[in-house]
Design a protein around this motif. Structure first.
Motif, PDB file in Angstrom:
ATOM      1  N   LYS A  82       0.874  -1.297   0.305  1.00 41.65           N
ATOM      2  CA  LYS A  82      -0.165   0.112  -0.092  1.00 41.65           C
ATOM      3  C   LYS A  82       0.836   1.294  -0.044  1.00 41.65           C
ATOM      4  O   LYS A  82       2.049   1.294   0.260  1.00 41.65           O
ATOM      5  N   ASP A  83       0.272   2.368  -0.426  1.00 37.78           N
ATOM      6  CA  ASP A  83       0.808   3.663  -0.166  1.00 37.78           C
ATOM      7  C   ASP A  83       1.026   3.582   1.410  1.00 37.78           C
ATOM      8  O   ASP A  83       0.087   3.434   1.902  1.00 37.78           O
ATOM      9  N   VAL A  84       2.292   4.176   1.900  1.00 36.33           N
ATOM     10  CA  VAL A  84       2.470   4.073   3.340  1.00 36.33           C
ATOM     11  C   VAL A  84       1.352   4.824   4.185  1.00 36.33           C
ATOM     12  O   VAL A  84       1.194   4.152   5.390  1.00 36.33           O
ATOM     13  N   THR A  85       0.741   5.670   3.581  1.00 34.64           N
ATOM     14  CA  THR A  85      -0.337   6.664   4.431  1.00 34.64           C
ATOM     15  C   THR A  85      -1.382   5.801   4.797  1.00 34.64           C
ATOM     16  O   THR A  85      -2.440   6.152   5.413  1.00 34.64           O
ATOM     17  N   ALA A  86      -1.949   4.474   3.685  1.00 32.40           N
ATOM     18  CA  ALA A  86      -2.728   3.933   3.956  1.00 32.40           C
ATOM     19  C   ALA A  86      -2.917   2.792   4.854  1.00 32.40           C
ATOM     20  O   ALA A  86      -3.973   2.114   4.978  1.00 32.40           O
ATOM     21  N   CYS A  87      -1.717   2.953   5.382  1.00 35.78           N
ATOM     22  CA  CYS A  87      -1.460   1.598   6.423  1.00 35.78           C
ATOM     23  C   CYS A  87      -2.158   2.009   7.608  1.00 35.78           C
ATOM     24  O   CYS A  87      -2.251   3.149   8.006  1.00 35.78           O
ATOM     25  N   SER A  88      -2.878   0.810   8.270  1.00 32.09           N
ATOM     26  CA  SER A  88      -3.572   1.240   9.452  1.00 32.09           C
ATOM     27  C   SER A  88      -2.638   1.330  10.614  1.00 32.09           C
ATOM     28  O   SER A  88      -3.225   1.778  11.745  1.00 32.09           O
ATOM     29  N   GLY A  89      -1.624   0.931  10.625  1.00 34.36           N
ATOM     30  CA  GLY A  89      -0.481   1.142  11.749  1.00 34.36           C
ATOM     31  C   GLY A  89       0.799   1.921  11.412  1.00 34.36           C
ATOM     32  O   GLY A  89       0.884   2.332  10.217  1.00 34.36           O
ATOM     33  N   PRO A  90       2.126   2.001  12.131  1.00 32.33           N
ATOM     34  CA  PRO A  90       3.040   2.431  11.833  1.00 32.33           C
ATOM     35  C   PRO A  90       3.724   1.575  10.818  1.00 32.33           C
ATOM     36  O   PRO A  90       3.885   0.369  10.544  1.00 32.33           O
ATOM     37  N   ALA A  91       4.210   2.459   9.571  1.00 31.92           N
ATOM     38  CA  ALA A  91       4.929   1.743   8.401  1.00 31.92           C
ATOM     39  C   ALA A  91       5.985   2.678   7.891  1.00 31.92           C
ATOM     40  O   ALA A  91       5.886   3.864   7.890  1.00 31.92           O
ATOM     41  N   GLY A  92       6.681   2.192   6.895  1.00 29.74           N
ATOM     42  CA  GLY A  92       7.729   3.098   6.309  1.00 29.74           C
ATOM     43  C   GLY A  92       9.093   2.876   7.075  1.00 29.74           C
ATOM     44  O   GLY A  92       9.152   2.314   7.906  1.00 29.74           O
ATOM     45  N   LYS A  93       9.970   3.374   6.083  1.00 24.93           N
ATOM     46  CA  LYS A  93      11.436   3.219   6.520  1.00 24.93           C
ATOM     47  C   LYS A  93      11.882   4.072   8.088  1.00 24.93           C
ATOM     48  O   LYS A  93      12.708   3.992   8.318  1.00 24.93           O
ATOM     49  N   SER A  94      10.874   4.928   8.335  1.00 24.31           N
ATOM     50  CA  SER A  94      11.173   5.826   9.563  1.00 24.31           C
ATOM     51  C   SER A  94      10.675   5.041  10.889  1.00 24.31           C
ATOM     52  O   SER A  94      10.769   5.826  11.805  1.00 24.31           O
ATOM     53  N   VAL A  95      10.148   3.797  10.828  1.00 25.17           N
ATOM     54  CA  VAL A  95       9.608   3.129  11.878  1.00 25.17           C
ATOM     55  C   VAL A  95      10.110   1.677  11.615  1.00 25.17           C
ATOM     56  O   VAL A  95       9.881   1.292  10.569  1.00 25.17           O
ATOM     57  N   VAL A  96      10.202   0.977  13.188  1.00 21.66           N
ATOM     58  CA  VAL A  96      10.572  -0.390  12.950  1.00 21.66           C
ATOM     59  C   VAL A  96      10.150  -1.052  14.067  1.00 21.66           C
ATOM     60  O   VAL A  96      10.103  -0.326  15.235  1.00 21.66           O
ATOM     61  N   ARG A  97       9.633  -2.174  14.145  1.00 26.92           N
ATOM     62  CA  ARG A  97       9.194  -2.838  15.346  1.00 26.92           C
ATOM     63  C   ARG A  97      10.233  -3.856  15.611  1.00 26.92           C
ATOM     64  O   ARG A  97      10.636  -4.856  14.640  1.00 26.92           O
ATOM     65  N   GLY A  98      10.834  -4.074  16.910  1.00 28.07           N
ATOM     66  CA  GLY A  98      11.824  -5.024  17.252  1.00 28.07           C
ATOM     67  C   GLY A  98      11.793  -5.496  18.738  1.00 28.07           C
ATOM     68  O   GLY A  98      11.708  -4.378  19.421  1.00 28.07           O
ATOM     69  N   ALA A  99      12.078  -6.802  19.342  1.00 24.38           N
ATOM     70  CA  ALA A  99      11.999  -7.204  20.712  1.00 24.38           C
ATOM     71  C   ALA A  99      10.738  -6.649  21.217  1.00 24.38           C
ATOM     72  O   ALA A  99      10.833  -6.004  22.337  1.00 24.38           O
ATOM     73  N   GLY A 100       9.764  -6.719  20.364  1.00 25.76           N
ATOM     74  CA  GLY A 100       8.343  -6.193  21.119  1.00 25.76           C
ATOM     75  C   GLY A 100       7.995  -4.862  20.959  1.00 25.76           C
ATOM     76  O   GLY A 100       6.964  -4.201  21.689  1.00 25.76           O
ATOM     77  N   VAL A 101       8.831  -3.820  20.672  1.00 26.55           N
ATOM     78  CA  VAL A 101       8.595  -2.437  20.756  1.00 26.55           C
ATOM     79  C   VAL A 101       8.860  -1.636  19.412  1.00 26.55           C
ATOM     80  O   VAL A 101       9.392  -2.290  18.488  1.00 26.55           O
ATOM     81  N   TRP A 102       7.828  -0.673  19.238  1.00 27.95           N
ATOM     82  CA  TRP A 102       7.976   0.191  18.073  1.00 27.95           C
ATOM     83  C   TRP A 102       9.321   1.321  18.421  1.00 27.95           C
ATOM     84  O   TRP A 102       9.227   1.774  19.371  1.00 27.95           O
ATOM     85  N   VAL A 103      10.232   1.624  17.472  1.00 30.43           N
ATOM     86  CA  VAL A 103      10.958   2.810  17.505  1.00 30.43           C
ATOM     87  C   VAL A 103      10.782   3.727  16.201  1.00 30.43           C
ATOM     88  O   VAL A 103      10.640   2.948  15.337  1.00 30.43           O
ATOM     89  N   ARG A 104      10.579   4.915  16.157  1.00 30.98           N
ATOM     90  CA  ARG A 104      10.388   5.645  14.967  1.00 30.98           C
ATOM     91  C   ARG A 104      11.167   6.870  15.116  1.00 30.98           C
ATOM     92  O   ARG A 104      11.738   7.290  16.138  1.00 30.98           O
ATOM     93  N   ILE A 105      11.429   7.729  13.987  1.00 28.29           N
ATOM     94  CA  ILE A 105      12.191   8.697  13.616  1.00 28.29           C
ATOM     95  C   ILE A 105      11.015   9.802  13.401  1.00 28.29           C
ATOM     96  O   ILE A 105      10.403   9.681  12.591  1.00 28.29           O
TER      97      ILE A 105
END
Length: 297
Positions: free
Chosen positions: A241-264
């Motif tokens: 999808k276009d990143v703005t159409a995602c229902s949750g955090p998405a794109g290269k400025s955000v990532v999920r790891g070890a159960g937490v989200w981290v974003r720029i």
């Protein structure tokens, strides 16, 4: 209490008596701060540390008593690491699930510009972090970096990981792929500069600045998929999808790891246990462009 197979049972014992237990998955993708945040009854005058083992898997948790949250997590003998990159060749890492950021390194002084030092993207593949722009650098832990050969004189716009390769799209439609993140080869040329790439359902999908999507299974051969797209691409909600159409955090400025989200967010770095409520701080310029998560030695 019923537990899924393969979960570790973590016991945290407070000084002065009493204990609480909680099932904690040893899996690096889901062992999170919220999974192990425990209210421990009784007096706690020193940090508690315990080990939980399932087979040869061991999760070690060092607790900060003041917050009663995880300070450091070691999963199967490795440390979860978040790495961010950006202008001036900036690279920072976090080893405490995005709470603090260390090893602020630059490829040039100052706040940087859209030049040869800008690192536009970062990914984790085959045990190494790959940071790329005009230059390509790799690191096993986000601390020590080695420059690699870029086979074309163009910038990498974004990287995706899947099917045992890391694939990139970038300037004037060039594409890159690598099995190890270290040695790079070029693939099919796209029409327009490649700005973003995502992987899902066994396929890479890249977007160019003319709004076209291109698909590939190996990062080498790319075929035009569709046109008329106006945003960066992401794989979310089971589809591209276009990143703005995602229902949750998405794109290269955000990532999920070890159960937490981290974003720029520009020069601000934030973390979240649920992808909804965020906390963080501004780390100052230059601004950052992309983030990745991996398990380091």
């Amino acid at each position: 209490m019923t537990r899924s197979p393969g979960w570790a049972l973590l016991a945290l014992v407070a000084c002065g008596g009493g204990s609480k237990t909680r099932s904690v998955p040893p899996d690096g993708d889901v062992a999170s701060a919220s999974d192990v945040r425990l209210a421990v009854d009784g007096a706690m005058d020193a940090a508690a540390a315990d080990r939980a083992t399932v087979g040869d898997r061991t999760a070690t948790l060092d607790m900060e008593v003041a917050d009663r949250v995880v300070d450091r997590v070691v999963i199967e003998g490795k440390t979860p690491v978040f790495v961010v990159v950006g202008y001036a060749g900036r690279r920072l890492r976090s080893v405490d699930l995005g709470r603090t950021w260390i090893d602020d390194q630059r490829l040039e002084a100052g706040n940087g510009a859209d030049n040869q030092f800008l690192l536009r993207t970062v990914a984790f593949h085959n045990g190494v972090f790959v940071a790329a722009g005009w230059q390509i650098h790799t690191s096993p832990d986000g601390t020590v970096w080695t420059q690699r050969t870029n086979p074309v004189r163009q910038w990498v716009g974004d990287l995706g990981v899947g099917n045992n390769v890391v694939a990139g799209v970038g300037g004037v439609g060039d594409t890159w792929y690598s099995a190890d993140g270290i040695t790079w080869m070029t693939g099919t040329k796209l029409v327009g500069a490649g700005r973003s790439v995502a992987f899902g359902n066994g396929m890479f999908m890249g977007r160019t600045d003319v709004g076209s999507w291109w698909r590939s299974t190996d990062g080498r051969s790319w075929t035009l998929d569709s046109g008329g797209h106006g945003q960066a691409i992401a794989f979310c909600d089971g589809a591209f999808k276009d990143v703005t159409a995602c229902s949750g955090p998405a794109g290269k400025s955000v990532v999920r790891g070890a159960g937490v989200w981290v974003r720029i967010r520009g020069t601000r770095l934030e973390r979240s246990d649920d992808g909804v409520t965020w906390t963080g701080r501004d780390v100052g310029p230059p601004s950052m462009q992309a983030i990745a998560y991996g398990l380091a030695p």
